[in-house]
Scaffold this active site. Sequence first.
Site, PDB file in Angstrom:
ATOM      1  N   LYS A 191       0.991  -1.090   0.053  1.00 11.74           N
ATOM      2  CA  LYS A 191       0.048   0.034   0.048  1.00 11.74           C
ATOM      3  C   LYS A 191       0.923   1.292  -0.035  1.00 11.74           C
ATOM      4  CE  LYS A 191      -3.962  -2.249   0.139  1.00 11.74           C
ATOM      5  NZ  LYS A 191      -3.694  -3.569  -0.108  1.00 11.74           N
TER       6      LYS A 191
HETATM    7  C1  PLP Z   1      -9.955  -3.280  -0.952  1.00 10.27           C
HETATM    8  C2  PLP Z   1      -9.375  -3.965   0.156  1.00 10.27           C
HETATM    9  N1  PLP Z   1      -9.953  -3.932   1.306  1.00 10.27           N
HETATM   10  C3  PLP Z   1      -9.301  -4.574   2.319  1.00 10.27           C
HETATM   11  C4  PLP Z   1      -8.065  -5.051   2.586  1.00 10.27           C
HETATM   12  C5  PLP Z   1      -7.466  -5.607   3.598  1.00 10.27           C
HETATM   13  O1  PLP Z   1      -6.280  -5.208   3.960  1.00 10.27           O
HETATM   14  P1  PLP Z   1      -5.419  -5.325   5.180  1.00 10.27           P
HETATM   15  O2  PLP Z   1      -4.482  -6.327   4.560  1.00 10.27           O
HETATM   16  O3  PLP Z   1      -4.536  -4.110   5.881  1.00 10.27           O
HETATM   17  O4  PLP Z   1      -6.028  -5.923   6.360  1.00 10.27           O
HETATM   18  C6  PLP Z   1      -7.299  -4.741   1.296  1.00 10.27           C
HETATM   19  C7  PLP Z   1      -5.732  -5.562   1.304  1.00 10.27           C
HETATM   20  O5  PLP Z   1      -5.070  -5.510   0.252  1.00 10.27           O
HETATM   21  C8  PLP Z   1      -7.810  -4.409   0.072  1.00 10.27           C
HETATM   22  O6  PLP Z   1      -7.237  -4.352  -0.970  1.00 10.27           O
END
Ligand code: PLP
Length: 393
Positions: A191
């Site tokens: 990210k």
């Molecule tokens: C659209 C979206 N939502 C939620 C998440 C979940 O994020 P995390 O890995 O920080 O839990 C991601 C992670 O890649 C994502 O791309």
Amino acid sequence: MPEQRFRPREELLVFGAPLIEEPEIDEVVRTLRSGWIGSGPRVARFEADFAAYKSAPQALAVNSCTAALHLALIASGVGPGDEVITTPLTFCATVNAIIHTGATPVLADVDPRTMNIDPAAIASRLTPRTRAVVPVHFAGRPCDMDAIMTIARDNHLTVIEDCAHAIETEYRGRKAGTFGDFGCFSFYVTKHVVTGEGGMILASSPHDTARLKSLALHGMSADAWKRFSDEGYKHYQLVECGYKYNMTDLQAALGIHQLARIDRHHARRAQLWVAYDEALADLPVALPAPPEPDTRHALHLYTLLIDEARCGLARDSFLVEMAARNIGVGVHYLSLAEHPFYQRTFGWRPEEFPHATRIGRQTVSIPLSPRLSDADAQDVVAAVRDVLRPRCR
Ligand SMILES: Cc1ncc(COP(=O)(O)O)c(C=O)c1O
């Protein structure tokens, strides 16, 4: 003009590799030496810096965007018997967070141009049990928030924005994550702010922020966060049964400095984006649609759509060919309705969501990290052209 002879890279260009620099390395070392590596002063600073960046009154750091989504849904009162509408073109975390509350996820197809949830599809999926909507600002492009907020207001729905791709995103002068009741962000390794694992929640109500803070630490009273501070031991009370979702100072040490460079990294990705737009324009692949007027796109994913009928090879063969040329690529995402668990549990069928299904079967994300040099970007372009050129003549 004749194409130059293709020369493959010697080493793999890793997809989504983060750009970690000396300030955050030094801050992590200082954190280790300070003896305070759990949730403490650096988390508080990161929260304050993030809130300032988003022009929000407060922010709460947690250990992932998945945790942020889960807590936001719980704080919204979503639970068994409720339905929550979201997009099929997202990471499974969005829907899993809904499932973990006991509610039922309901998918609404995307707009084929923007790849974001289509407000008309949301309207068509409303039932008396619909309680919330979770728009995902896919690839960093803002959803049509005016239309979504109107539907939400008219139907008394909570809006939880999944801003995992959208830290820098803006829509008509307003920042993503501040439209709805909650905005949830990710600091996962690919990210735009990287803390290893990590997340942040913005809540529109201070009361919700206080509840989220308690829920993120087992349900302890909010002052429990200070119980090991230098003010001396403080008793805490358990006010509800919460979760262990807090961020640590080690993670925040990375985040503070990553956030300070976020706009510089965005500017670098914008250069790469323009270079890809120009260098790939003549190929028979669909490139990302230009951003809508009066918006800021976070430029998280540069996607190509590989249509076998036009390109002469299937998307999955394209993935193999890129790997053979040492270029890391991603798929964001197979429509969620393609996954056996969801099919088994909710009866979803890919053909119910034709736009997400087509995009999911054709899409490829090419490297866009600010770490990429101009030569790396040229290698990506050369590999894409080398794979497609012989077939599409
Ligand atoms: C659209 C979206 N939502 C939620 C998440 C979940 O994020 P995390 O890995 O920080 O839990 C991601 C992670 O890649 C994502 O791309």
